[in-house]
Design an enzyme around this catalytic site. Structure first.
Site, short mmCIF file in Angstrom:
data_model
loop_
_atom_site.label_atom_id
_atom_site.label_comp_id
_atom_site.label_asym_id
_atom_site.label_seq_id
_atom_site.Cartn_x
_atom_site.Cartn_y
_atom_site.Cartn_z
N CYS A 235 21.72 31.73 -1.90
CA CYS A 235 19.62 31.21 -3.19
C CYS A 235 19.53 30.80 -1.48
O CYS A 235 19.22 30.00 -0.45
CB CYS A 235 20.09 30.43 -3.67
N ARG B 250 16.28 27.90 -1.72
CA ARG B 250 16.63 26.24 -1.63
C ARG B 250 15.52 25.38 -1.46
O ARG B 250 16.02 24.32 -1.05
CB ARG B 250 17.56 26.53 -0.71
N TRP C 213 12.33 30.55 -10.64
CA TRP C 213 11.88 31.79 -10.89
C TRP C 213 12.04 33.03 -9.71
O TRP C 213 13.14 32.52 -8.98
CB TRP C 213 9.85 31.47 -10.69
N GLU D 298 14.11 41.36 -7.16
CA GLU D 298 15.14 40.77 -8.17
C GLU D 298 14.48 41.83 -8.96
O GLU D 298 15.70 43.75 -9.61
CB GLU D 298 15.03 40.04 -8.54
C1 HEM Z 1 13.31 28.06 -7.53
C2 HEM Z 1 12.79 29.34 -7.38
C3 HEM Z 1 14.11 30.07 -6.75
C4 HEM Z 1 14.75 30.91 -5.91
C5 HEM Z 1 13.27 31.92 -6.09
C6 HEM Z 1 15.74 31.81 -6.16
C7 HEM Z 1 16.29 33.08 -5.83
C8 HEM Z 1 16.64 33.73 -5.54
C9 HEM Z 1 17.64 35.14 -5.34
C10 HEM Z 1 16.83 35.80 -5.33
C11 HEM Z 1 19.18 34.97 -5.58
C12 HEM Z 1 19.39 36.27 -5.25
C13 HEM Z 1 19.75 36.86 -6.96
C14 HEM Z 1 21.05 38.40 -6.73
O1 HEM Z 1 20.21 38.50 -5.38
O2 HEM Z 1 20.81 38.86 -7.77
C15 HEM Z 1 19.71 33.69 -5.70
C16 HEM Z 1 21.31 33.72 -5.65
C17 HEM Z 1 21.45 31.95 -6.66
N1 HEM Z 1 20.98 31.14 -7.13
FE1 HEM Z 1 18.67 30.22 -6.15
N2 HEM Z 1 16.81 30.59 -6.74
C18 HEM Z 1 15.80 30.05 -7.13
C19 HEM Z 1 16.39 28.96 -7.94
C20 HEM Z 1 17.67 28.30 -7.57
C21 HEM Z 1 17.51 27.39 -8.47
C22 HEM Z 1 16.72 26.15 -9.87
C23 HEM Z 1 19.38 27.02 -8.67
C24 HEM Z 1 20.53 26.59 -9.18
C25 HEM Z 1 20.20 24.74 -9.71
C26 HEM Z 1 19.80 28.09 -7.86
C27 HEM Z 1 20.81 28.23 -7.71
C28 HEM Z 1 21.41 29.37 -7.22
C29 HEM Z 1 22.52 30.51 -6.88
C30 HEM Z 1 23.99 29.14 -7.42
C31 HEM Z 1 22.66 31.76 -6.64
C32 HEM Z 1 23.88 32.64 -7.06
C33 HEM Z 1 24.22 33.20 -7.59
C34 HEM Z 1 25.08 34.91 -7.78
O3 HEM Z 1 25.88 33.76 -7.00
O4 HEM Z 1 25.62 34.73 -8.84
N3 HEM Z 1 19.15 28.83 -7.83
N4 HEM Z 1 18.52 32.63 -5.83
N1 LIG Z 2 15.03 33.80 -9.05
C1 LIG Z 2 16.74 33.98 -9.74
N2 LIG Z 2 17.55 34.43 -8.87
C2 LIG Z 2 18.68 34.89 -9.35
C3 LIG Z 2 19.90 33.55 -9.50
C4 LIG Z 2 21.45 33.86 -9.65
C5 LIG Z 2 21.63 34.69 -9.97
C6 LIG Z 2 20.89 35.87 -9.91
C7 LIG Z 2 21.92 37.33 -10.85
O1 LIG Z 2 23.12 37.45 -10.21
C8 LIG Z 2 23.35 38.53 -10.77
C9 LIG Z 2 25.00 38.31 -10.66
C10 LIG Z 2 24.94 39.54 -8.97
N3 LIG Z 2 23.31 39.69 -8.84
C11 LIG Z 2 22.83 39.62 -10.31
C12 LIG Z 2 19.63 36.00 -10.37
C13 LIG Z 2 17.18 32.55 -10.31
C14 LIG Z 2 17.72 32.82 -10.75
C15 LIG Z 2 18.72 31.31 -12.34
C16 LIG Z 2 17.87 30.02 -11.26
S1 LIG Z 2 16.80 30.38 -9.48
#
Ligand code: HEM
Ligand SMILES: N/C(=N/c1cccc(CO[C@@H]2CCNC2)c1)c1cccs1
Length: 332
Positions: free
Chosen positions: A50, A53, A207, A212
């Site tokens: 993420c 964070r 958000w 994405e």
């Molecule tokens: C507040 C704005 C946030 C933004 C802009 C953001 C952005 C992102 C992005 C761009 C990814 C990669 C997603 C992908 O490539 O498919 C990601 C992954 C992730 N985010 Fe965040 N995030 C945010 C908030 C959060 C929150 C609130 C949580 C949990 C409480 C969180 C937990 C995670 C987790 C667990 C992943 C990995 C998901 C996976 O392994 O499939 N994020 N985030």
């Molecule tokens: N912006 C985000 N993006 C993502 C965060 C976590 C996972 C994903 C989607 O993950 C899928 C599995 C691998 N790529 C697409 C998107 C958030 C979703 C929920 C909190 S922040």
């Protein structure tokens, strides 16, 4: 009722003793709200993939562990969507339902995201499961959930789902594609693990980062695969690769998504700002004496990756707990 609690949490000898006796008596234990609130925030802080964070301690934690009736549980899902969307000023939120691994929790959501378009190629398997249960064919897939061991569907009311029409300020022809995307990404099929307890139903949202939607959801060949059509609306010369039409289309589409969300008053972050915020997160963690862990392959954005700082350094991909985990497929 939502309470903001102070960080950090310190456990006492008495609390440890009470946990021990609950485990001895029942084989498990239950977190106090403070432990749940802090655990969910630290799980976000530990999410290596993420980039968002920096705001980990601002997570809104909605504790719904007391709910038992099916209608109340479904109502809490609808409330999450409404509360998190907040008319566009998105609140990073997690709703925590009664604990338990997916196989034995009373209420488990099958959808990987609460909102998913029925025509999105990634929705394939879920769509098939839904079609076996309902004749409903709306453009957004219904919620597929398990309650008391039975697989059921629920139509999320359209009025709580905000969508953004995608336009490009400089290319009116772009809107002829009639593209929209949903405002809030809400992940609903990851396990939240805190102190040995698994919450297999704990949907969370933030958000979007513009890339994405633009670089991945709309352009991946196994998603909407729209590169050629979008390049044509920007009047790009597609006769040869070396006009760089693919690269120009990707950049203009990222620009269009960002500006469409901003114009609609919906929270979004651009990849450059997101990377700078992540850099601030790294500085904050250092100042707090904590090691930052990360997964470089996900932390770099799918647009101009080498233009942001985190491309040029490595990350320790150690997985610390509390954290979020993929649910093993068989359990659902
Ligand atoms: C507040 C704005 C946030 C933004 C802009 C953001 C952005 C992102 C992005 C761009 C990814 C990669 C997603 C992908 O490539 O498919 C990601 C992954 C992730 N985010 Fe965040 N995030 C945010 C908030 C959060 C929150 C609130 C949580 C949990 C409480 C969180 C937990 C995670 C987790 C667990 C992943 C990995 C998901 C996976 O392994 O499939 N994020 N985030
Ligand atoms: N912006 C985000 N993006 C993502 C965060 C976590 C996972 C994903 C989607 O993950 C899928 C599995 C691998 N790529 C697409 C998107 C958030 C979703 C929920 C909190 S922040």
């Amino acid at each position: 009722m939502h309470r903001e609690l102070n960080i950090p949490y310190t456990i006492t000898a008495e609390r440890l003793h009470s946990i021990e006796s609950e485990i001895k008596a029942t084989g498990t234990y239950h977190h106090t709200f403070e432990e749940l609130d802090y655990g969910a925030k630290v799980a976000w802080r530990n999410s290596n993939r993420c980039i968002g964070r920096l705001f980990w301690d601002k997570l809104h934690v909605l504790d719904k562990r007391h709910l038992t009736a099916e209608e109340e549980l479904l109502d809490a899902v609808v409330h999450h969507i409404d509360y998190a969307t907040n008319s566009g000023k998105i609140r990073p939120t997690i709703t925590i339902f009664p604990q338990g691994k997916a196989a034995d929790a009373p209420f488990v959501i099958v959808n990987d995201q609460l909102v998913r378009y029925a025509d999105d190629p990634i929705a394939g398997p879920l769509k098939q499961q839904v079609e076996r249960l309902t004749a409903d064919r709306s453009h957004i897939l219904p919620l597929l959930y398990r309650y008391d061991g039975e697989l059921k569907t629920f139509e999320i009311p359209a009025d709580v789902i905000m969508e953004v029409p995608l336009v490009h300020p400089a290319y009116p022809a772009f809107s002829k594609l009639n593209l929209t995307w949903y405002a809030v990404p809400m992940i609903s099929a990851m396990d939240l693990r805190i102190g040995g307890i698994t919450y297999s139903c704990a949907p969370f949202n933030g958000w979007y980062m513009e890339s994405e939607i633009a670089s991945r959801n709309l352009l991946d060949t196994y998603r909407y695969d729209l590169l050629e059509q979008i390049a044509d609306t920007f009047q790009l010369d597609r006769s040869t690769t070396v006009t760089y039409w693919r690269d120009k289309a990707l950049v203009e589409l990222n620009y269009a998504v960002y500006h469409s969300f901003k114009t609609a008053g919906v929270s979004i972050v651009d990849h450059y700002t997101a990377s700078r915020q992540f850099e601030k997160f790294e500085q904050n963690e250092l100042a707090e004496g904590r090691k930052v862990t990360g997964d470089w392959t996900w932390l770099i954005p799918p647009i101009s990756p080498s233009l942001v700082h985190n491309f040029h350094k490595g990350y320790d991909n150690t997985y610390n707990n509390p954290n979020f985990y993929y649910r093993s497929k068989k359990s659902c």
